[in-house]
Write an enzyme that holds these catalytic residues in place. Structure first.
Site, PDB file in Angstrom:
ATOM      1  N   HIS A  17       0.840  -1.203   0.000  1.00 13.42           N
ATOM      2  CA  HIS A  17       0.000   0.000   0.000  1.00 13.42           C
ATOM      3  C   HIS A  17       0.876   1.255   0.000  1.00 13.42           C
ATOM      4  CE1 HIS A  17      -3.143  -2.621   2.170  1.00 13.42           C
ATOM      5  NE2 HIS A  17      -3.598  -2.424   0.937  1.00 13.42           N
ATOM      6  N   LYS A  41     -16.582  -7.146   5.267  1.00 18.15           N
ATOM      7  CA  LYS A  41     -15.339  -7.482   5.966  1.00 18.15           C
ATOM      8  C   LYS A  41     -15.434  -7.107   7.438  1.00 18.15           C
ATOM      9  CE  LYS A  41     -12.220  -6.912   2.031  1.00 18.15           C
ATOM     10  NZ  LYS A  41     -11.000  -6.242   1.539  1.00 18.15           N
ATOM     11  N   ARG A  91      -1.334  -6.921  -8.421  1.00 16.26           N
ATOM     12  CA  ARG A  91      -0.333  -7.910  -8.028  1.00 16.26           C
ATOM     13  C   ARG A  91      -0.187  -9.009  -9.067  1.00 16.26           C
ATOM     14  NH1 ARG A  91      -3.143  -7.702  -2.557  1.00 16.26           N
ATOM     15  NH2 ARG A  91      -4.523  -8.997  -3.773  1.00 16.26           N
ATOM     16  N   SER A 128      -3.012  -7.639   2.528  1.00 18.11           N
ATOM     17  CA  SER A 128      -3.528  -7.580   3.899  1.00 18.11           C
ATOM     18  C   SER A 128      -3.964  -8.958   4.364  1.00 18.11           C
ATOM     19  CB  SER A 128      -4.704  -6.608   3.982  1.00 18.11           C
ATOM     20  OG  SER A 128      -4.295  -5.301   3.707  1.00 18.11           O
TER      21      SER A 128
END
Length: 182
Positions: A17, A41, A91, A128
């Site tokens: 991040h 979440k 990613r 994360s």
């Protein structure tokens, strides 16, 4: 002026991040880092703590401002903030497929364009979810430390201590948690 919004839950804040924030700060006049609430979440940290961690980690970047985002489409929020761009990190190919679809939708909703930052090789595995999955076994702190900023690690250590104390208390331990850790 070119303004961008980089949004996420940032639970937990990672070195990936921060890399995206630094890259964005070098490219745009102003970057709003929007800490989002995600109803699906269950975060480790409440939004105000995530905002504080981001401010601690990215506070030296003069053109970065951390804000809270709740209850609005990201594209609508960006437009309300006079941001022309959204920033997203990639990613892998799976990230690209999802983010490309969202980029098209955000441009349709609010005319906001998306800029993608492909993660460098040494950060492509950092997420994360990965960090959270590593917490627990003996020595986890040493494994997690290179993946998160120090402000995040300190708070993760505090959470781990709280979890251990809660487990002990549920098993019948009595006393003062602070005294226990001292």
């Amino acid at each position: 002026m070119h303004r961008a919004v980089y949004a996420g839950t940032f639970d937990v804040l990672t070195t990936g991040h921060l890399w995206i924030i630094r890259e964005s700060a070098a490219l745009f006049d102003e970057v709003l880092v929007a800490v989002a609430e995600h109803p699906g979440k269950a975060p480790l940290f409440p939004a105000p703590i995530r905002v504080r961690m981001l401010n601690e980690a990215a506070g030296s970047l003069a053109n970065v401002r951390v804000v809270s985002l709740s209850g609005a489409y990201l594209a609508t929020f960006a437009r309300e903030q006079d941001a022309q761009y959204l920033v997203r990190g990639l990613r892998d190919a799976a990230d690209f497929e999802y983010e490309r679809t969202m980029a098209h939708m955000n441009e349709t909703i609010a005319g906001v364009r998306t800029v993608f930052f492909p993660a460098p090789r040494d950060l492509a595995h950092v997420s994360s979810s990965l960090v959270k999955s590593l917490i627990g076994p003996y020595g986890w702190e040493h494994v997690v430390a290179p993946l998160v900023p120090s402000a995040t690690l300190i708070r993760l250590l505090g959470r781990a201590h709280a979890w251990v104390w809660e487990t002990l208390a549920n098993a019948g331990a009595a006393g003062d948690a602070d005294a226990f850790w001292r």
